[in-house]
Design an enzyme around this catalytic site. Structure first.
Site, mmCIF file in Angstrom:
data_model
loop_
_atom_site.group_PDB
_atom_site.id
_atom_site.type_symbol
_atom_site.label_atom_id
_atom_site.label_comp_id
_atom_site.label_asym_id
_atom_site.label_seq_id
_atom_site.Cartn_x
_atom_site.Cartn_y
_atom_site.Cartn_z
ATOM 1 N N HIS A 197 0.854 -1.192 0.000
ATOM 2 C CA HIS A 197 0.000 0.000 0.000
ATOM 3 C C HIS A 197 0.885 1.236 0.000
ATOM 4 O O HIS A 197 1.825 1.345 0.783
ATOM 5 C CB HIS A 197 -0.918 0.006 1.221
ATOM 6 C CG HIS A 197 -2.025 1.020 1.129
ATOM 7 N ND1 HIS A 197 -1.824 2.346 1.391
ATOM 8 C CD2 HIS A 197 -3.323 0.897 0.769
ATOM 9 C CE1 HIS A 197 -2.963 3.000 1.212
ATOM 10 N NE2 HIS A 197 -3.884 2.134 0.832
ATOM 11 N N LEU A 232 -10.773 -3.517 3.307
ATOM 12 C CA LEU A 232 -9.788 -2.915 2.418
ATOM 13 C C LEU A 232 -8.664 -2.252 3.194
ATOM 14 O O LEU A 232 -8.902 -1.371 4.032
ATOM 15 C CB LEU A 232 -10.473 -1.892 1.503
ATOM 16 C CG LEU A 232 -9.592 -1.264 0.418
ATOM 17 C CD1 LEU A 232 -9.076 -2.324 -0.548
ATOM 18 C CD2 LEU A 232 -10.365 -0.176 -0.326
ATOM 19 N N ASP A 233 -7.422 -2.679 2.916
ATOM 20 C CA ASP A 233 -6.210 -2.111 3.520
ATOM 21 C C ASP A 233 -6.200 -2.195 5.036
ATOM 22 O O ASP A 233 -5.548 -1.399 5.715
ATOM 23 C CB ASP A 233 -6.016 -0.650 3.079
ATOM 24 C CG ASP A 233 -5.850 -0.515 1.580
ATOM 25 O OD1 ASP A 233 -5.273 -1.437 0.971
ATOM 26 O OD2 ASP A 233 -6.306 0.490 1.011
ATOM 27 N N GLU A 234 -6.912 -3.169 5.599
ATOM 28 C CA GLU A 234 -6.957 -3.333 7.048
ATOM 29 C C GLU A 234 -6.363 -4.668 7.494
ATOM 30 O O GLU A 234 -6.481 -5.041 8.657
ATOM 31 C CB GLU A 234 -8.407 -3.224 7.554
ATOM 32 C CG GLU A 234 -9.056 -1.862 7.346
ATOM 33 C CD GLU A 234 -8.449 -0.790 8.230
ATOM 34 O OE1 GLU A 234 -7.897 -1.140 9.292
ATOM 35 O OE2 GLU A 234 -8.520 0.393 7.847
#
Length: 288
Positions: A197, A232-234
């Site tokens: 990310h 998402l992105d966690e």
């Protein structure tokens, strides 16, 4: 069963309730099996969660894998209520790469693989663009072009899954793959998809993170590598890094610095996964 006459290295990962005697029990078993312990790392969450994590790397001159694992389960794992797995150095992990049009993360992984620094097999690269096909072909890696649009996204995901299954892929790296994976895709490969990310999470999500960072006048930029989950992105974070910046840096400077951090962070995360140095505890990681 298979016998090996040359030394083979194995890596044992363990999670179990914390209690006295765990290290002694595992070490005694390996000693009695004729193993030479090369490296040992451990971590306890006691007294809060009361869990014990361990990574032990060892070498055996002769190895009957099935017998070793069955005996370990009976004599050590079952009495100590362990979750565990063993990986062997003679079985390289098979890594697929999903990428869009940005080349920096892909090329870094391919260069590390070509130089022998990344001990994996790379049976294929999948992309929704054709831009990087020549780079893959030059290194002898099959390139599969699966263009994605709103009408064919589900079908192309199924095509990607078929490719991963056909090539017996162990894990997948999203090297700046600019598509959101469906819950079905993610659910098939828990803790087996690594994403990079372009920010020091959770800041500056979105399509233009460096412009947003520049507009805010940030003093740090960074990158985060994590396992993919349906949030998402966690997902659990494997690796992060940052660089200091100032008002003197342009957007272009931030992009250049950011890409450098991204490829370094992703490479370190992939190496940690390949070397079996990552254990999961809920939504966090223990990285030895």
């Amino acid at each position: 069963m298979s016998k090996h006459t040359t030394p083979i290295t194995a890596c044992l990962l363990i999670c179990c309730p914390d209690r006295p005697g765990i290290v002694a029990g595992v070490s005694r078993f390996l000693y009695q099996s004729g193993a030479n312990i090369l490296d040992a790392s451990q971590h306890s969450t006691d007294p809060r969660e009361g869990l014990f994590f361990m990574r032990m790397e060892f070498q055996l001159d002769e190895l009957d894998k099935a017998r070793l694992e069955a005996t370990f389960q009976e004599e050590v794992a079952t009495p100590l209520h362990m979750e565990w797995k063993i990986d062997y150095s003679d079985q390289r992990k098979r890594m697929a790469i999903l990428v869009s049009a940005y080349d920096h993360c892909l090329l870094e992984l391919l260069w590390r693989w070509k130089s022998g620094e990344l001990p994996v097999e790379i049976p294929l690269v999948i992309s929704n663009h054709t831009k990087l096909e020549n780079d893959c072909s030059a290194m002898g890696i099959p390139f599969h072009y699966l263009p994605v649009n709103p009408d064919n996204k589900a079908a192309q995901e199924q095509a990607a899954i078929r490719l991963l299954e056909e090539h017996a892929i162990d894990f997948t790296v999203l090297a700046r793959y600019m598509q959101i994976l469906s819950p079905e895709f993610v659910g098939r490969y828990p803790q087996r998809i690594i994403n990079i990310h372009h920010s020091f999470l959770p800041a500056f999500a979105g399509a233009r993170p460096y412009l947003n960072a520049y507009t805010r006048g940030v003093k740090l930029i960074g990158a985060t590598a994590h396992y993919v989950t349906n949030e998402l992105d966690e997902g659990p974070i494997i690796e992060q890094d940052v660089a200091r910046v100032s008002h003197k840096h342009t957007v272009e400077d931030l992009v250049m610095l950011g890409r450098d951090i991204e490829r370094q962070v992703l490479t370190r995360a992939v190496k940690a996964h390949v070397e079996n140095r990552v254990l999961l505890h809920g939504n966090k990681t223990i990285v030895f």
